[in-house]
Design an enzyme around this catalytic site. Structure first.
Site, PDB file in Angstrom:
ATOM      1  N   HIS A  59      30.811  52.163  11.922  1.00 34.11           N
ATOM      2  CA  HIS A  59      32.123  50.817  11.795  1.00 34.11           C
ATOM      3  C   HIS A  59      33.316  51.114  13.330  1.00 34.11           C
ATOM      4  CE1 HIS A  59      35.470  51.608  10.000  1.00 34.11           C
ATOM      5  NE2 HIS A  59      34.945  51.966   9.260  1.00 34.11           N
ATOM      6  N   HIS A  99      37.827  62.710   6.575  1.00 34.31           N
ATOM      7  CA  HIS A  99      38.167  61.576   7.468  1.00 34.31           C
ATOM      8  C   HIS A  99      40.402  61.109   7.741  1.00 34.31           C
ATOM      9  CE1 HIS A  99      38.157  57.628   8.857  1.00 34.31           C
ATOM     10  NE2 HIS A  99      39.131  56.939   8.065  1.00 34.31           N
ATOM     11  N   GLY A 121      42.892  50.333   0.270  1.00 29.12           N
ATOM     12  CA  GLY A 121      42.514  48.970   1.777  1.00 29.12           C
ATOM     13  C   GLY A 121      41.091  48.323   0.858  1.00 29.12           C
TER      14      GLY A 121
END
Length: 203
Positions: free
Chosen positions: A3, A92, A146
């Protein structure tokens, strides 16, 4: 491929151009898209070609599902790369921490990155001094704040990727419930069964 595909060009430490693929494909979050148009836009803004690039870096470690994603990008006819360009893949959360620290103006800082997950890590705590970032603690995706936040949003009727809306509305509410997040001597624990985002979306 996941995404928010995007690209940027940095020359001699200066950000020259940046673009998100959704601006070109007109699909929110550009899920499943490669940043081909973003790359072409950045190259055009910098007045260079892909063959002028000295180094490519990614903001995550490619996994077994996307092992050759950079090769796939460079082999696109619109990119037309004629040389082999070195590639560095950064974890990341390290990318999140670096983006915050190296643009902050500070030369010493405590860093915390919290999101859904990246390489099965959901939260990272690090210390930075000078040019060095040292990771002190990481929490796996099973403890993802998250994902927990995403689950709450979906339970309340929001769609996937609507966390920002929930965040904005939160300031208008009042705390009424105790959430199952426990602080421990070495971090925290999310006291709920592990459920993947895919399973949450399908229920």
């Amino acid at each position: 491929y996941k995404h928010d595909a995007s690209a940027c060009i940095v020359i001699d430490g200066q950000l020259i151009s940046y673009a998100e693929e959704e601006r070109f494909c007109k699909t929110k979050h550009a899920i499943g898209k490669l940043p081909i148009c973003s790359i072409l836009h950045c190259l055009n803004n910098a007045n260079i070609t892909i063959n002028d690039i000295d180094l490519i870096s990614t903001s995550w470690i490619p996994d077994k599902y996307y092992p050759d994603i950079v090769k796939e990008v460079l082999s696109n006819p619109a990119i037309y790369c004629r040389k082999k360009i070195p590639v560095i893949n950064f974890a990341h959360h390290t990318s999140h921490l670096a983006a915050a620290y190296y643009t902050s103006g500070y030369d010493r800082a405590l860093l915390i990155s919290v999101d859904g997950s990246g390489e099965n890590i959901s939260t990272t705590i690090a210390f930075a001094e000078g040019k060095e970032i040292t990771v002190k603690r990481s929490f796996e995706a099973s403890q993802s704040l998250g994902y927990f936040y995403t689950g709450v949003g979906i339970y309340l009727g929001f769609d996937m990727w609507d966390e920002g809306k929930l965040m904005g509305l939160a300031s208008y509410g009042e705390a009424k419930y105790e959430f199952p997040i426990k602080l421990t001597s070495d971090g925290y624990e999310v006291d709920i069964p592990h459920v993947s985002v895919e399973n949450i979306t399908n229920t």
